[in-house]
Motif scaffolding. Structure first.
Motif, PDB file in Angstrom:
ATOM      1  N   GLU A  28       0.879  -1.097   0.101  1.00 61.67           N
ATOM      2  CA  GLU A  28      -0.056   0.078   0.050  1.00 61.67           C
ATOM      3  C   GLU A  28       0.950   1.347  -0.073  1.00 61.67           C
ATOM      4  N   LYS A  29       1.958   1.213   0.979  1.00 69.95           N
ATOM      5  CA  LYS A  29       2.786   2.298   0.888  1.00 69.95           C
ATOM      6  C   LYS A  29       3.288   2.744  -0.776  1.00 69.95           C
ATOM      7  N   GLU A  30       3.734   1.402  -0.994  1.00 68.73           N
ATOM      8  CA  GLU A  30       4.474   1.486  -2.554  1.00 68.73           C
ATOM      9  C   GLU A  30       3.420   2.079  -3.485  1.00 68.73           C
ATOM     10  N   LEU A  31       2.095   1.728  -3.284  1.00 66.54           N
ATOM     11  CA  LEU A  31       1.167   1.997  -4.342  1.00 66.54           C
ATOM     12  C   LEU A  31       1.125   3.782  -3.948  1.00 66.54           C
ATOM     13  N   LEU A  32       1.072   4.055  -2.942  1.00 65.77           N
ATOM     14  CA  LEU A  32       0.987   5.570  -2.676  1.00 65.77           C
ATOM     15  C   LEU A  32       1.935   6.290  -3.197  1.00 65.77           C
ATOM     16  N   SER A  33       3.002   5.718  -3.028  1.00 69.11           N
ATOM     17  CA  SER A  33       4.389   6.536  -3.896  1.00 69.11           C
ATOM     18  C   SER A  33       4.294   6.389  -5.152  1.00 69.11           C
TER      19      SER A  33
END
Length: 196
Positions: A9-14
């Motif tokens: 999810e953090k990767e998606l947000l980035s």
């Protein structure tokens, strides 16, 4: 939530912050159902919940660079949803209640209807005649809305703007309220209560 999922999810947000539309689509797909359920609980309207979900995602996409930096992006997401829903309720309260009242009179009578059985048929016929008397486009929009279409769907069907749909719906409801007032129908008391 697993650490792997949290990392993804953090990767998606980035990636979303870098204008990655596929990442945004994946994030949307994962959260749209829950977001829809949350908004539906507030608005009590299937079609408006769908529209407000779209509004929330548009706001997230427009603020995607700030969204990435948030400590709790999901809390922010639901706060946007709550604020949009409350704003919508304030804007649409009168129109919504008027639509609900009309729908209650156009469906078969039920024991919990607020209008007496003796007056039900008179009211239903009066409303049907009032709808029939609306200008063609206004009547078409009103009928499509009563059939369950959203403003966006009506706009697409008739190839007109959503604002035109909304304005025509308001005009239709005002005309029907006036008609009931002229005929001294008992339902007008409810229209006055909800509109003023």
């Amino acid at each position: 939530m697993s650490h792997h999922h949290a990392y993804n999810e953090k990767e998606l947000l980035s990636r979303i912050a870098e204008n990655d539309e596929l990442a945004f689509a994946a994030f949307m797909m994962h959260h749209t159902d829950n977001l829809y359920s949350y908004i539906l609980k507030i608005t009590k309207s299937d079609h408006w919940a769908e529209e407000l979900v779209q509004d929330v995602w548009l706001q997230v996409w427009q603020g995607r660079k700030d969204f990435k930096a948030l400590s709790h992006p999901l809390a922010y997401l639901y706060r946007i949803a709550q604020n949009r829903s409350i704003d919508w309720i304030r804007r649409n309260k009168r129109e919504l209640k008027a639509q609900y009242l009309i729908q209650q009179q156009l469906v078969p009578h039920s024991e919990n209807s607020f209008i007496s059985k003796e007056n039900f048929e008179t009211t239903r016929r009066l409303l049907a005649a009032g709808i029939e008397a609306l200008p063609f486009q206004r009547r078409r929009i009103f009928e499509l809305k009563q059939s369950g279409l959203s403003y966006d769907e009506i706009a697409a069907t008739l190839n007109i703007s959503k604002n035109t749909v909304r304005n025509q719906m308001v005009s239709a409801l005002q005309a029907l309220r006036y008609l009931l007032q002229q005929h001294g129908d008992s339902l007008i008391l409810f229209f006055f209560y909800f509109f003023f």
